[in-house]
Design a protein around this motif. Structure first.
Motif, PDB file in Angstrom:
ATOM      1  N   SER A 275      -2.549  15.299  13.615  1.00 62.78           N
ATOM      2  CA  SER A 275      -3.289  14.468  12.677  1.00 62.78           C
ATOM      3  C   SER A 275      -2.843  13.008  12.772  1.00 62.78           C
ATOM      4  O   SER A 275      -1.734  12.713  13.218  1.00 62.78           O
ATOM      5  N   SER A 276      -3.700  12.101  12.368  1.00 60.70           N
ATOM      6  CA  SER A 276      -3.356  10.684  12.415  1.00 60.70           C
ATOM      7  C   SER A 276      -4.136   9.933  11.356  1.00 60.70           C
ATOM      8  O   SER A 276      -5.108  10.445  10.795  1.00 60.70           O
ATOM      9  N   ARG A 277      -3.675   8.709  11.087  1.00 58.72           N
ATOM     10  CA  ARG A 277      -4.391   7.870  10.131  1.00 58.72           C
ATOM     11  C   ARG A 277      -4.314   6.424  10.583  1.00 58.72           C
ATOM     12  O   ARG A 277      -3.240   5.942  10.959  1.00 58.72           O
ATOM     13  N   GLU A 278      -5.456   5.750  10.571  1.00 58.81           N
ATOM     14  CA  GLU A 278      -5.518   4.356  10.999  1.00 58.81           C
ATOM     15  C   GLU A 278      -5.358   3.440   9.793  1.00 58.81           C
ATOM     16  O   GLU A 278      -5.790   3.772   8.684  1.00 58.81           O
ATOM     17  N   PHE A 279      -4.783   2.258  10.044  1.00 55.01           N
ATOM     18  CA  PHE A 279      -4.669   1.252   8.986  1.00 55.01           C
ATOM     19  C   PHE A 279      -5.201  -0.077   9.488  1.00 55.01           C
ATOM     20  O   PHE A 279      -4.963  -0.457  10.633  1.00 55.01           O
ATOM     21  N   ASN A 280      -5.917  -0.736   8.643  1.00 51.25           N
ATOM     22  CA  ASN A 280      -6.401  -2.068   8.964  1.00 51.25           C
ATOM     23  C   ASN A 280      -6.626  -2.756   7.621  1.00 51.25           C
ATOM     24  O   ASN A 280      -7.676  -2.610   7.011  1.00 51.25           O
ATOM     25  N   TYR A 281      -5.609  -3.463   7.150  1.00 52.10           N
ATOM     26  CA  TYR A 281      -5.721  -4.048   5.809  1.00 52.10           C
ATOM     27  C   TYR A 281      -4.805  -5.255   5.717  1.00 52.10           C
ATOM     28  O   TYR A 281      -4.010  -5.511   6.627  1.00 52.10           O
ATOM     29  N   SER A 282      -4.937  -6.001   4.645  1.00 52.06           N
ATOM     30  CA  SER A 282      -4.008  -7.109   4.450  1.00 52.06           C
ATOM     31  C   SER A 282      -3.494  -7.106   3.013  1.00 52.06           C
ATOM     32  O   SER A 282      -4.131  -6.566   2.116  1.00 52.06           O
ATOM     33  N   PHE A 283      -2.348  -7.733   2.839  1.00 52.48           N
ATOM     34  CA  PHE A 283      -1.738  -7.783   1.512  1.00 52.48           C
ATOM     35  C   PHE A 283      -0.894  -9.046   1.402  1.00 52.48           C
ATOM     36  O   PHE A 283      -0.522  -9.650   2.408  1.00 52.48           O
ATOM     37  N   THR A 284      -0.620  -9.444   0.183  1.00 52.48           N
ATOM     38  CA  THR A 284       0.240 -10.592  -0.071  1.00 52.48           C
ATOM     39  C   THR A 284       1.491 -10.089  -0.779  1.00 52.48           C
ATOM     40  O   THR A 284       1.387  -9.482  -1.836  1.00 52.48           O
TER      41      THR A 284
ATOM     42  N   ASP B 287       5.911   3.442   1.357  1.00 47.67           N
ATOM     43  CA  ASP B 287       5.558   2.105   0.863  1.00 47.67           C
ATOM     44  C   ASP B 287       5.394   1.238   2.114  1.00 47.67           C
ATOM     45  O   ASP B 287       6.345   0.622   2.583  1.00 47.67           O
ATOM     46  N   LEU B 288       4.177   1.223   2.638  1.00 49.62           N
ATOM     47  CA  LEU B 288       3.927   0.558   3.916  1.00 49.62           C
ATOM     48  C   LEU B 288       4.153  -0.948   3.835  1.00 49.62           C
ATOM     49  O   LEU B 288       4.738  -1.546   4.732  1.00 49.62           O
ATOM     50  N   ASP B 289       3.724  -1.569   2.742  1.00 50.83           N
ATOM     51  CA  ASP B 289       3.915  -3.020   2.575  1.00 50.83           C
ATOM     52  C   ASP B 289       5.401  -3.375   2.690  1.00 50.83           C
ATOM     53  O   ASP B 289       5.780  -4.316   3.392  1.00 50.83           O
TER      54      ASP B 289
ATOM     55  N   MET C 275       0.837  -1.185   0.000  1.00 50.80           N
ATOM     56  CA  MET C 275       0.000   0.000   0.000  1.00 50.80           C
ATOM     57  C   MET C 275       0.881   1.246   0.000  1.00 50.80           C
ATOM     58  O   MET C 275       1.760   1.382   0.849  1.00 50.80           O
ATOM     59  N   GLN C 276       0.658   2.115  -0.952  1.00 49.45           N
ATOM     60  CA  GLN C 276       1.375   3.392  -0.984  1.00 49.45           C
ATOM     61  C   GLN C 276       0.571   4.394  -0.165  1.00 49.45           C
ATOM     62  O   GLN C 276      -0.610   4.589  -0.411  1.00 49.45           O
ATOM     63  N   VAL C 277       1.215   4.997   0.824  1.00 47.16           N
ATOM     64  CA  VAL C 277       0.493   5.920   1.695  1.00 47.16           C
ATOM     65  C   VAL C 277       1.075   7.317   1.555  1.00 47.16           C
ATOM     66  O   VAL C 277       2.270   7.517   1.754  1.00 47.16           O
ATOM     67  N   SER C 278       0.244   8.260   1.192  1.00 41.86           N
ATOM     68  CA  SER C 278       0.699   9.644   1.130  1.00 41.86           C
ATOM     69  C   SER C 278       0.649  10.240   2.525  1.00 41.86           C
ATOM     70  O   SER C 278      -0.398  10.262   3.164  1.00 41.86           O
ATOM     71  N   LEU C 279       1.804  10.717   3.007  1.00 37.11           N
ATOM     72  CA  LEU C 279       1.856  11.255   4.367  1.00 37.11           C
ATOM     73  C   LEU C 279       1.951  12.774   4.375  1.00 37.11           C
ATOM     74  O   LEU C 279       2.253  13.386   5.396  1.00 37.11           O
ATOM     75  N   GLU C 280       1.697  13.364   3.236  1.00 34.33           N
ATOM     76  CA  GLU C 280       1.756  14.824   3.088  1.00 34.33           C
ATOM     77  C   GLU C 280       1.007  15.521   4.240  1.00 34.33           C
ATOM     78  O   GLU C 280       1.557  16.342   4.962  1.00 34.33           O
TER      79      GLU C 280
END
Ligand SMILES: [Zn+2]
Ligand SMILES: [Zn+2]
Length: 163
Positions: A14-23, A105-107, A1-6
């Protein structure tokens, strides 16, 4: 997952939550084989200008017992904690993760932490009996009947007792 942290970098509080899965697209290690996607739960927070990532990755993988060589499934939990910066003032600093262009690039970061956290050896169970060094039988399935080689120091002691 590409995350924009701008936004996160720009706005303290400010904050952002993540809850996801990837292979992962590539194998992380020769020693284990993922049998589930990697799921990640965590958040990025800007606390008074310091941006931190804090979370936990979970997955299962097939690994080989280093004692009996049986393959088994193991559940993993990997803690992912970093301070993120978009520029480095000092030279190299291992404590910080440099997020170029404020795009993370969180992954890739999770995969890296996963590989670094893996133990060198796996045991199918704490008391795995391993393999008989003489006949090669998996001793978790029962004894093999081979005589245990006597420790030479023990043999010397037994000799003494015989006298
Ligand atoms: Zn084992
Ligand atoms: Zn044996």
């Amino acid at each position: 997952m590409q995350v924009s942290l701008e936004q996160i970098f720009n706005i303290p509080g400010s904050s952002r939550e993540f809850n996801y899965s990837f292979t992962p697209e590539y194998s992380l290690s020769d020693d284990f084989c993922l049998t589930s996607p990697i799921s990640f739960k965590g958040r990025v927070v800007n606390t008074a200008g310091i941006v931190t990532l804090d979370g936990q990755a979970e997955f299962t993988a097939a690994v080989m017992c280093s004692r009996c060589a049986e393959e088994f499934q193991k559940a993993f939990k990997v803690s992912v904690q970093h301070t993120l910066v978009f520029e480095l003032n000092d030279e190299d600093n291992d404590e910080f993760i440099l997020v170029e262009n404020k795009e993370l690039d969180l992954d890739a970061l999770i995969c890296e932490d996963t590989v670094l956290s893996l133990p060198f050896t796996f045991l199918c169970k704490e008391d795995c009996k391993g393999i008989c060094s003489q006949c090669g039988k998996n001793l978790n399935e029962g004894a093999c009947g081979c005589k245990k080689p006597i420790d030479p120091r023990m043999a010397a002691l037994l000799d003494l007792l015989d006298d």
